[in-house]
Write a protein that holds these residues in place. Structure first.
Motif, PDB file in Angstrom:
ATOM      1  N   ASN A  71      50.665   0.465   1.024  1.00 24.14           N
ATOM      2  CA  ASN A  71      49.757   0.838  -0.053  1.00 24.14           C
ATOM      3  C   ASN A  71      50.469   1.433  -1.268  1.00 24.14           C
ATOM      4  O   ASN A  71      50.277   0.977  -2.397  1.00 24.14           O
ATOM      5  CB  ASN A  71      48.699   1.797   0.489  1.00 24.14           C
ATOM      6  CG  ASN A  71      47.544   2.017  -0.467  1.00 24.14           C
ATOM      7  OD1 ASN A  71      47.737   2.079  -1.672  1.00 24.14           O
ATOM      8  ND2 ASN A  71      46.344   2.133   0.075  1.00 24.14           N
ATOM      9  N   PRO A  72      51.326   2.459  -1.104  1.00 22.43           N
ATOM     10  CA  PRO A  72      52.000   3.017  -2.283  1.00 22.43           C
ATOM     11  C   PRO A  72      52.892   2.013  -2.998  1.00 22.43           C
ATOM     12  O   PRO A  72      52.976   2.005  -4.222  1.00 22.43           O
ATOM     13  CB  PRO A  72      52.815   4.180  -1.699  1.00 22.43           C
ATOM     14  CG  PRO A  72      52.086   4.563  -0.449  1.00 22.43           C
ATOM     15  CD  PRO A  72      51.591   3.255   0.107  1.00 22.43           C
ATOM     16  N   LEU A  73      53.581   1.146  -2.246  1.00 23.07           N
ATOM     17  CA  LEU A  73      54.467   0.175  -2.872  1.00 23.07           C
ATOM     18  C   LEU A  73      53.669  -0.831  -3.690  1.00 23.07           C
ATOM     19  O   LEU A  73      54.076  -1.240  -4.783  1.00 23.07           O
ATOM     20  CB  LEU A  73      55.298  -0.545  -1.803  1.00 23.07           C
ATOM     21  CG  LEU A  73      56.275  -1.607  -2.308  1.00 23.07           C
ATOM     22  CD1 LEU A  73      57.209  -1.012  -3.354  1.00 23.07           C
ATOM     23  CD2 LEU A  73      57.076  -2.185  -1.155  1.00 23.07           C
ATOM     24  N   ALA A 129      54.001  -1.551  -7.783  1.00 20.52           N
ATOM     25  CA  ALA A 129      54.192  -2.874  -8.371  1.00 20.52           C
ATOM     26  C   ALA A 129      53.138  -3.157  -9.435  1.00 20.52           C
ATOM     27  O   ALA A 129      53.436  -3.749 -10.486  1.00 20.52           O
ATOM     28  CB  ALA A 129      54.144  -3.936  -7.270  1.00 20.52           C
ATOM     29  N   LYS A 130      51.916  -2.727  -9.198  1.00 22.54           N
ATOM     30  CA  LYS A 130      50.869  -2.895 -10.213  1.00 22.54           C
ATOM     31  C   LYS A 130      51.145  -2.033 -11.443  1.00 22.54           C
ATOM     32  O   LYS A 130      50.818  -2.413 -12.569  1.00 22.54           O
ATOM     33  CB  LYS A 130      49.498  -2.567  -9.624  1.00 22.54           C
ATOM     34  CG  LYS A 130      48.917  -3.689  -8.770  1.00 22.54           C
ATOM     35  CD  LYS A 130      47.445  -3.460  -8.498  1.00 22.54           C
ATOM     36  CE  LYS A 130      46.825  -4.680  -7.830  1.00 22.54           C
ATOM     37  NZ  LYS A 130      45.373  -4.515  -7.597  1.00 22.54           N
ATOM     38  N   GLN A 131      51.749  -0.871 -11.234  1.00 27.86           N
ATOM     39  CA  GLN A 131      52.110  -0.032 -12.372  1.00 27.86           C
ATOM     40  C   GLN A 131      53.136  -0.729 -13.259  1.00 27.86           C
ATOM     41  O   GLN A 131      53.043  -0.687 -14.488  1.00 27.86           O
ATOM     42  CB  GLN A 131      52.650   1.314 -11.886  1.00 27.86           C
ATOM     43  CG  GLN A 131      51.599   2.229 -11.302  1.00 27.86           C
ATOM     44  CD  GLN A 131      52.197   3.501 -10.734  1.00 27.86           C
ATOM     45  OE1 GLN A 131      53.279   3.487 -10.153  1.00 27.86           O
ATOM     46  NE2 GLN A 131      51.484   4.600 -10.884  1.00 27.86           N
ATOM     47  N   TYR A 173      44.710  10.632   0.877  1.00 26.02           N
ATOM     48  CA  TYR A 173      45.320  10.159   2.115  1.00 26.02           C
ATOM     49  C   TYR A 173      44.440   9.148   2.842  1.00 26.02           C
ATOM     50  O   TYR A 173      44.949   8.327   3.619  1.00 26.02           O
ATOM     51  CB  TYR A 173      45.699  11.360   2.984  1.00 26.02           C
ATOM     52  CG  TYR A 173      46.897  12.053   2.376  1.00 26.02           C
ATOM     53  CD1 TYR A 173      48.179  11.550   2.555  1.00 26.02           C
ATOM     54  CD2 TYR A 173      46.734  13.155   1.542  1.00 26.02           C
ATOM     55  CE1 TYR A 173      49.271  12.142   1.945  1.00 26.02           C
ATOM     56  CE2 TYR A 173      47.814  13.749   0.925  1.00 26.02           C
ATOM     57  CZ  TYR A 173      49.085  13.234   1.126  1.00 26.02           C
ATOM     58  OH  TYR A 173      50.159  13.801   0.496  1.00 26.02           O
ATOM     59  N   GLN A 174      43.166   9.155   2.568  1.00 25.74           N
ATOM     60  CA  GLN A 174      42.310   8.081   3.072  1.00 25.74           C
ATOM     61  C   GLN A 174      42.638   6.764   2.373  1.00 25.74           C
ATOM     62  O   GLN A 174      42.634   5.704   2.993  1.00 25.74           O
ATOM     63  CB  GLN A 174      40.840   8.457   2.888  1.00 25.74           C
ATOM     64  CG  GLN A 174      40.379   9.563   3.828  1.00 25.74           C
ATOM     65  CD  GLN A 174      38.954  10.024   3.553  1.00 25.74           C
ATOM     66  OE1 GLN A 174      38.447   9.910   2.438  1.00 25.74           O
ATOM     67  NE2 GLN A 174      38.305  10.573   4.568  1.00 25.74           N
ATOM     68  N   GLN A 175      42.947   6.842   1.081  1.00 30.59           N
ATOM     69  CA  GLN A 175      43.324   5.638   0.335  1.00 30.59           C
ATOM     70  C   GLN A 175      44.707   5.143   0.728  1.00 30.59           C
ATOM     71  O   GLN A 175      44.935   3.941   0.851  1.00 30.59           O
ATOM     72  CB  GLN A 175      43.287   5.923  -1.167  1.00 30.59           C
ATOM     73  CG  GLN A 175      41.890   6.123  -1.738  1.00 30.59           C
ATOM     74  CD  GLN A 175      41.917   6.515  -3.210  1.00 30.59           C
ATOM     75  OE1 GLN A 175      42.963   6.867  -3.763  1.00 30.59           O
ATOM     76  NE2 GLN A 175      40.764   6.457  -3.853  1.00 30.59           N
ATOM     77  N   TYR A 176      45.649   6.073   0.948  1.00 28.43           N
ATOM     78  CA  TYR A 176      47.006   5.686   1.330  1.00 28.43           C
ATOM     79  C   TYR A 176      47.051   5.060   2.715  1.00 28.43           C
ATOM     80  O   TYR A 176      47.822   4.133   2.969  1.00 28.43           O
ATOM     81  CB  TYR A 176      47.916   6.911   1.303  1.00 28.43           C
ATOM     82  CG  TYR A 176      48.581   7.176  -0.022  1.00 28.43           C
ATOM     83  CD1 TYR A 176      48.273   6.431  -1.153  1.00 28.43           C
ATOM     84  CD2 TYR A 176      49.521   8.184  -0.142  1.00 28.43           C
ATOM     85  CE1 TYR A 176      48.883   6.677  -2.358  1.00 28.43           C
ATOM     86  CE2 TYR A 176      50.138   8.446  -1.353  1.00 28.43           C
ATOM     87  CZ  TYR A 176      49.810   7.688  -2.455  1.00 28.43           C
ATOM     88  OH  TYR A 176      50.427   7.957  -3.654  1.00 28.43           O
ATOM     89  N   GLY A 177      46.241   5.573   3.631  1.00 27.69           N
ATOM     90  CA  GLY A 177      46.250   5.040   4.984  1.00 27.69           C
ATOM     91  C   GLY A 177      47.563   5.326   5.706  1.00 27.69           C
ATOM     92  O   GLY A 177      48.254   6.302   5.435  1.00 27.69           O
TER      93      GLY A 177
END
Length: 299
Positions: free
Chosen positions: A92-94, A98-100, A234-238
């Motif tokens: 998820n963070p990576l 990449a979108k950034q 942290y729910q979004q990061y998973g």
């Protein structure tokens, strides 16, 4: 001599105007932001000429009736038009990073401003005199195409802030006691820079990077600034990976303890973890801003 005095005044005013006439832009990839309007208002009142907001969310973006704010929804049509390719190995963070990169380079390609800062929607670009163009006029020498800006991190006094930008006033300065990054953010000269990860831009002319002085400009990072924002993050990061980012122990602990909880137990667990971040009674090495965000946005 005195006959020249009016001419000198006019010349001084002309030079002052010229120094402040640079156009400064800001680009951000945004998902479910905290107090979006406060974030927008603060930057517009600080002299940002154009805000490029790339909306990476399933929810509809807010309506902002100001031509200085451009909101681009990162839907599939937009991603396809930019040659976006998903990578199955991205966590998820990576994927977010990449979108950034895509967003920064797209904003730079529009060539509508002179300098571009890359910030997240939980960050404020802060100058004590609320005049970002003046800072760039003073320090953007022709020898440089890119600059770094030091970040400081919110030291919350409560986990129940309603508007973290206006209520949070204390910050930790040194990265060793941060829960997030400590390597600053970047700015680039439009036409001669490109994205270089989430924290830097790179000169396309192989010129070195300069640092903008902390006393004149800094990044205020309101990372996971209350219980709700912390839990949501942290729910979004998973279940993100350990090895790619060398995450701080606070991140790993938060991931491990919040990925399996449910309902109200999650909120209680988040509150327990968040308490470690609160300002300590004996903590003295904190930075307070000389001008409050609330006074800038009128709240």
């Amino acid at each position: 001599m005195w006959a020249l005095f009016p001419l000198l005044i006019v010349l001084f005013l002309l030079l002052s105007y010229t120094r402040k006439s640079v156009r400064v832009g800001m680009v951000s990839t945004v998902k479910d932001p905290h107090q979006f309007q406060t974030w927008v208002d603060f930057h517009l009142k600080s002299g940002i000429s154009k805000m490029y907001v790339y909306w990476d969310d399933t929810k509809d973006p807010p309506t902002v009736n100001d031509p200085r704010v451009s909101i681009q929804v990162m839907d599939q049509d937009f991603l396809d038009s930019k040659g976006w390719k998903e990578n199955p190995d991205w966590d998820n963070p990576l994927r977010t990073n990449a979108k950034q990169d895509l967003a920064v380079n797209d904003a730079l390609s529009k060539n509508e401003v002179d300098y571009m800062f890359h910030l997240d929607c939980d960050e404020l670009l802060y100058t004590p005199d609320q005049d970002v163009p003046r800072v760039m006029s003073d320090y953007a020498a022709d020898d440089f195409d890119t600059w770094s800006i030091e970040n400081i991190e919110l030291a919350p006094e409560s986990g129940d802030y309603k508007n973290c930008f206006t209520e949070g006033t204390k910050f930790r300065r040194h990265g060793s006691n941060f829960v997030a990054y400590g390597n600053g953010k970047g700015c680039g000269r439009v036409g001669h820079s490109t994205s270089f990860g989430p924290h830097r831009l790179r000169s396309t002319r192989d010129r070195p990077e300069a640092s903008l002085p902390f006393e004149r400009i800094r990044i205020l990072h309101f990372v996971s600034c209350n219980i709700d924002e912390y839990l949501k993050k942290y729910q979004q990061y998973g279940d993100f990976k350990n090895d790619k980012w060398e995450w701080a122990q606070f991140h790993l602990k938060s991931r491990d303890q919040l990925k399996t909880c449910e309902g109200e137990s999650c909120k209680e667990k988040a509150r327990e973890l968040f308490s470690d971040r609160l300002v300590k009674p004996d903590e003295t090495q904190l930075v307070e801003n000389p001008v409050s965000v609330a006074s800038v946005v009128g709240k």
